[in-house]
Design a protein around this motif. Structure first.
Motif, PDB file in Angstrom:
ATOM      1  N   MET A  52       0.810  -1.215   0.000  1.00 56.55           N
ATOM      2  CA  MET A  52       0.000   0.000   0.000  1.00 56.55           C
ATOM      3  C   MET A  52       0.849   1.274   0.000  1.00 56.55           C
ATOM      4  N   GLY A  53       2.155   1.143  -0.078  1.00 52.98           N
ATOM      5  CA  GLY A  53       3.008   2.313  -0.190  1.00 52.98           C
ATOM      6  C   GLY A  53       3.956   2.546   0.971  1.00 52.98           C
ATOM      7  N   TRP A  54       3.868   1.721   2.019  1.00 55.72           N
ATOM      8  CA  TRP A  54       4.750   1.907   3.172  1.00 55.72           C
ATOM      9  C   TRP A  54       6.046   1.128   2.935  1.00 55.72           C
ATOM     10  N   HIS A  55       6.841   1.615   1.980  1.00 54.22           N
ATOM     11  CA  HIS A  55       8.096   0.971   1.645  1.00 54.22           C
ATOM     12  C   HIS A  55       9.128   2.044   1.312  1.00 54.22           C
ATOM     13  N   CYS A  56      10.358   1.599   1.068  1.00 51.61           N
ATOM     14  CA  CYS A  56      11.451   2.546   0.818  1.00 51.61           C
ATOM     15  C   CYS A  56      12.101   2.305  -0.530  1.00 51.61           C
ATOM     16  N   LEU A  57      11.340   1.783  -1.494  1.00 50.85           N
ATOM     17  CA  LEU A  57      11.915   1.504  -2.802  1.00 50.85           C
ATOM     18  C   LEU A  57      12.375   2.775  -3.512  1.00 50.85           C
ATOM     19  N   ASP A  58      11.707   3.889  -3.252  1.00 53.61           N
ATOM     20  CA  ASP A  58      12.080   5.144  -3.901  1.00 53.61           C
ATOM     21  C   ASP A  58      12.784   6.114  -2.958  1.00 53.61           C
ATOM     22  N   GLN A  59      13.005   5.698  -1.704  1.00 53.71           N
ATOM     23  CA  GLN A  59      13.696   6.540  -0.720  1.00 53.71           C
ATOM     24  C   GLN A  59      14.600   5.648   0.124  1.00 53.71           C
ATOM     25  N   HIS A  60      15.795   5.412  -0.354  1.00 56.46           N
ATOM     26  CA  HIS A  60      16.692   4.475   0.325  1.00 56.46           C
ATOM     27  C   HIS A  60      17.136   4.986   1.690  1.00 56.46           C
ATOM     28  N   ASP A  61      17.089   6.295   1.897  1.00 50.51           N
ATOM     29  CA  ASP A  61      17.513   6.826   3.196  1.00 50.51           C
ATOM     30  C   ASP A  61      16.588   6.391   4.332  1.00 50.51           C
ATOM     31  N   SER A  62      15.355   6.062   4.003  1.00 53.25           N
ATOM     32  CA  SER A  62      14.388   5.678   5.034  1.00 53.25           C
ATOM     33  C   SER A  62      14.305   4.169   5.226  1.00 53.25           C
ATOM     34  N   CYS A  63      15.172   3.395   4.567  1.00 62.52           N
ATOM     35  CA  CYS A  63      15.118   1.940   4.654  1.00 62.52           C
ATOM     36  C   CYS A  63      15.550   1.446   6.037  1.00 62.52           C
ATOM     37  N   SER A  64      15.028   0.302   6.396  1.00 66.54           N
ATOM     38  CA  SER A  64      15.392  -0.353   7.648  1.00 66.54           C
ATOM     39  C   SER A  64      16.444  -1.422   7.366  1.00 66.54           C
ATOM     40  N   VAL A  65      16.691  -2.280   8.337  1.00 70.42           N
ATOM     41  CA  VAL A  65      17.641  -3.373   8.134  1.00 70.42           C
ATOM     42  C   VAL A  65      17.068  -4.442   7.217  1.00 70.42           C
ATOM     43  N   ALA A  66      15.765  -4.383   6.922  1.00 72.57           N
ATOM     44  CA  ALA A  66      15.109  -5.372   6.065  1.00 72.57           C
ATOM     45  C   ALA A  66      14.352  -4.663   4.953  1.00 72.57           C
ATOM     46  N   PRO A  67      15.055  -4.127   3.943  1.00 72.76           N
ATOM     47  CA  PRO A  67      14.368  -3.499   2.813  1.00 72.76           C
ATOM     48  C   PRO A  67      13.435  -4.506   2.146  1.00 72.76           C
ATOM     49  N   PRO A  68      12.320  -4.078   1.577  1.00 71.99           N
ATOM     50  CA  PRO A  68      11.913  -2.683   1.337  1.00 71.99           C
ATOM     51  C   PRO A  68      11.087  -2.067   2.466  1.00 71.99           C
ATOM     52  N   LEU A  69      11.175  -2.595   3.686  1.00 79.53           N
ATOM     53  CA  LEU A  69      10.429  -2.027   4.805  1.00 79.53           C
ATOM     54  C   LEU A  69      11.136  -0.776   5.304  1.00 79.53           C
ATOM     55  N   THR A  70      10.366   0.254   5.606  1.00 74.15           N
ATOM     56  CA  THR A  70      10.951   1.482   6.140  1.00 74.15           C
ATOM     57  C   THR A  70      11.342   1.282   7.602  1.00 74.15           C
ATOM     58  N   ARG A  71      12.203   2.151   8.080  1.00 74.70           N
ATOM     59  CA  ARG A  71      12.650   2.042   9.472  1.00 74.70           C
ATOM     60  C   ARG A  71      11.483   2.277  10.430  1.00 74.70           C
ATOM     61  N   THR A  72      10.608   3.239  10.110  1.00 74.44           N
ATOM     62  CA  THR A  72       9.452   3.491  10.975  1.00 74.44           C
ATOM     63  C   THR A  72       8.539   2.272  11.039  1.00 74.44           C
ATOM     64  N   TYR A  73       8.269   1.692   9.869  1.00 73.16           N
ATOM     65  CA  TYR A  73       7.389   0.525   9.798  1.00 73.16           C
ATOM     66  C   TYR A  73       7.969  -0.640  10.586  1.00 73.16           C
ATOM     67  N   LEU A  74       9.257  -0.949  10.367  1.00 75.25           N
ATOM     68  CA  LEU A  74       9.868  -2.085  11.055  1.00 75.25           C
ATOM     69  C   LEU A  74       9.997  -1.820  12.556  1.00 75.25           C
ATOM     70  N   SER A  75      10.216  -0.580  12.951  1.00 79.35           N
ATOM     71  CA  SER A  75      10.298  -0.264  14.379  1.00 79.35           C
ATOM     72  C   SER A  75       8.961  -0.511  15.068  1.00 79.35           C
ATOM     73  N   LEU A  76       7.874  -0.087  14.437  1.00 75.84           N
ATOM     74  CA  LEU A  76       6.554  -0.347  15.000  1.00 75.84           C
ATOM     75  C   LEU A  76       6.275  -1.845  15.052  1.00 75.84           C
ATOM     76  N   LEU A  77       6.675  -2.547  13.981  1.00 74.12           N
ATOM     77  CA  LEU A  77       6.436  -3.990  13.932  1.00 74.12           C
ATOM     78  C   LEU A  77       7.224  -4.715  15.015  1.00 74.12           C
ATOM     79  N   CYS A  78       8.503  -4.418  15.129  1.00 73.96           N
ATOM     80  CA  CYS A  78       9.339  -5.092  16.123  1.00 73.96           C
ATOM     81  C   CYS A  78       8.972  -4.667  17.544  1.00 73.96           C
ATOM     82  N   GLY A  79       8.540  -3.416  17.711  1.00 77.68           N
ATOM     83  CA  GLY A  79       8.051  -3.005  19.027  1.00 77.68           C
ATOM     84  C   GLY A  79       6.838  -3.807  19.440  1.00 77.68           C
ATOM     85  N   GLY A  80       5.925  -4.031  18.484  1.00 79.88           N
ATOM     86  CA  GLY A  80       4.772  -4.883  18.769  1.00 79.88           C
ATOM     87  C   GLY A  80       5.181  -6.312  19.068  1.00 79.88           C
TER      88      GLY A  80
END
Length: 331
Positions: A170-198
């Motif tokens: 749905m668009g919550w990825h970092c394919l077009d913005q590599h600076d926002s990528c997490s340790v597991a692309p194409p997931l963004t750092r914000t998305y993965l932080s919320l996921l791992c926090g949960g």
């Protein structure tokens, strides 16, 4: 959820596990499929075995009308989640080594892994909750109302897992913005932080439930000992040995649970896109490996499920198959 495997190569000529990042932009022309590697073979084999193992568990529970207690609904949910994890690994192999990898394949496999891992972890917490309720409300738990509550809980779990899994597509990825990528692309750092926090919240809640199970079991043992007019220390050796085996099994289950889920949950919060991909693999493999161990630690330890499987494998043998109303200790 991948560690950007399509951007990594395996230097097999040197005999070492070398990870070399490819220097290319997202808008570059599609690349051909890389040559098959030992990592790809392991990926396909493990995914196939995980899917087959959990398919047996899910089919056994759904095809047996007597297995309809809340605990079996939770085990079926756990098996289905782990089955999807195996399918995601096989799909990752096909997209990477058999078809032409692209952005859409990254989003599909990442979303499927997020859905399966989230549903698997929440189902494990449901199993712990089932154990706790079956001990603290032994006389009433397992009724039709309890089954309806378990079904409603699983519906909410899967709705939440599917919603989270749809995030990358749905668009919550970092394919077009590599600076926002997490340790597991194409997931963004914000998305993965919320996921791992949960994930960490669910892990801690599950551990708290198991601590409650130990307290309730100890209370029950003390009450039984008091009614029989002797102290727990004076019980027969067989009873002590049975409790010892139960405690050992619980230690194994909790050790595997924490060892599989805690590393990636912490790494997803602490790491960033500049972290070595090898560290992501080292923490993500145990989380995916839990899908391989869950049927052995939970479903196949249940006496009723084992009896159904034994009857299916040896139909001519005489089996005394009496499904218990609710066997929490065997799960």
């Amino acid at each position: 959820m991948t560690a950007n495997t399509s951007d990594l190569t395996w230097d097999e000529s040197s005999g070492a596990d070398a990870f070399l990042a490819a220097d290319q932009s997202v808008t570059s022309p599609p690349r051909g499929s890389p040559p098959l590697t030992a990592w790809g073979v392991a990926l396909c084999a493990s995914g196939t075995f995980i899917a087959a193992e959990n398919a047996v568990v899910v089919t056994t529970i759904l095809a047996t009308p007597s297995l309809r207690a809340p605990v079996f609904l939770l085990l079926a949910s756990l098996g289905l989640a782990d089955l999807l994890a195996g399918v995601a690994l096989v799909a990752r192999f096909l997209f990477l080594f058999c078809l032409e990898p692209g952005d859409w394949s990254e989003l599909v496999t990442s979303g499927l892994l997020v859905t399966s891992l989230t549903a698997s972890l929440c189902s494990l917490m449901g199993v712990a909750l089932d154990r706790y309720l079956s001990l603290s409300h032994a006389l009433t738990y397992g009724s039709g109302q309890s089954r309806r509550r378990a079904a409603l809980l699983l519906l909410l779990v899967w709705l939440g897992a599917c919603t989270l899994g749809a995030g990358p597509a749905m668009g919550w990825h970092c394919l077009d913005q590599h600076d926002s990528c997490s340790v597991a692309p194409p997931l963004t750092r914000t998305y993965l932080s919320l996921l791992c926090g949960g994930f960490l919240v669910v892990v801690l809640a599950t551990l708290q439930l198991y601590a409650g199970i130990c307290r309730v079991a100890r209370r029950h043992a003390h009450a039984i000992a008091t009614q029989r007019h002797f102290l727990p220390a004076e019980q027969p050796y067989a009873s002590k040995r049975g409790r010892g085996r139960g405690f050992s099994r619980l230690v194994v289950v909790l050790s595997v649970f924490v060892g599989c889920w805690m590393p990636f949950s912490l790494w997803g919060l602490l790491g960033d896109a500049s972290s070595p991909p090898l560290y992501t693999y080292a923490t993500l493999v145990p989380a995916a490996g839990s899908s391989l161990l869950n049927p052995l630690l939970y479903s196949l330890r249940n006496k009723d499920i084992r009896m159904v499987l034994l009857h299916a494998c040896c139909p001519r043998r005489q089996h005394t198959h009496a499904v218990h109303a609710h066997p929490p200790v065997d799960v």
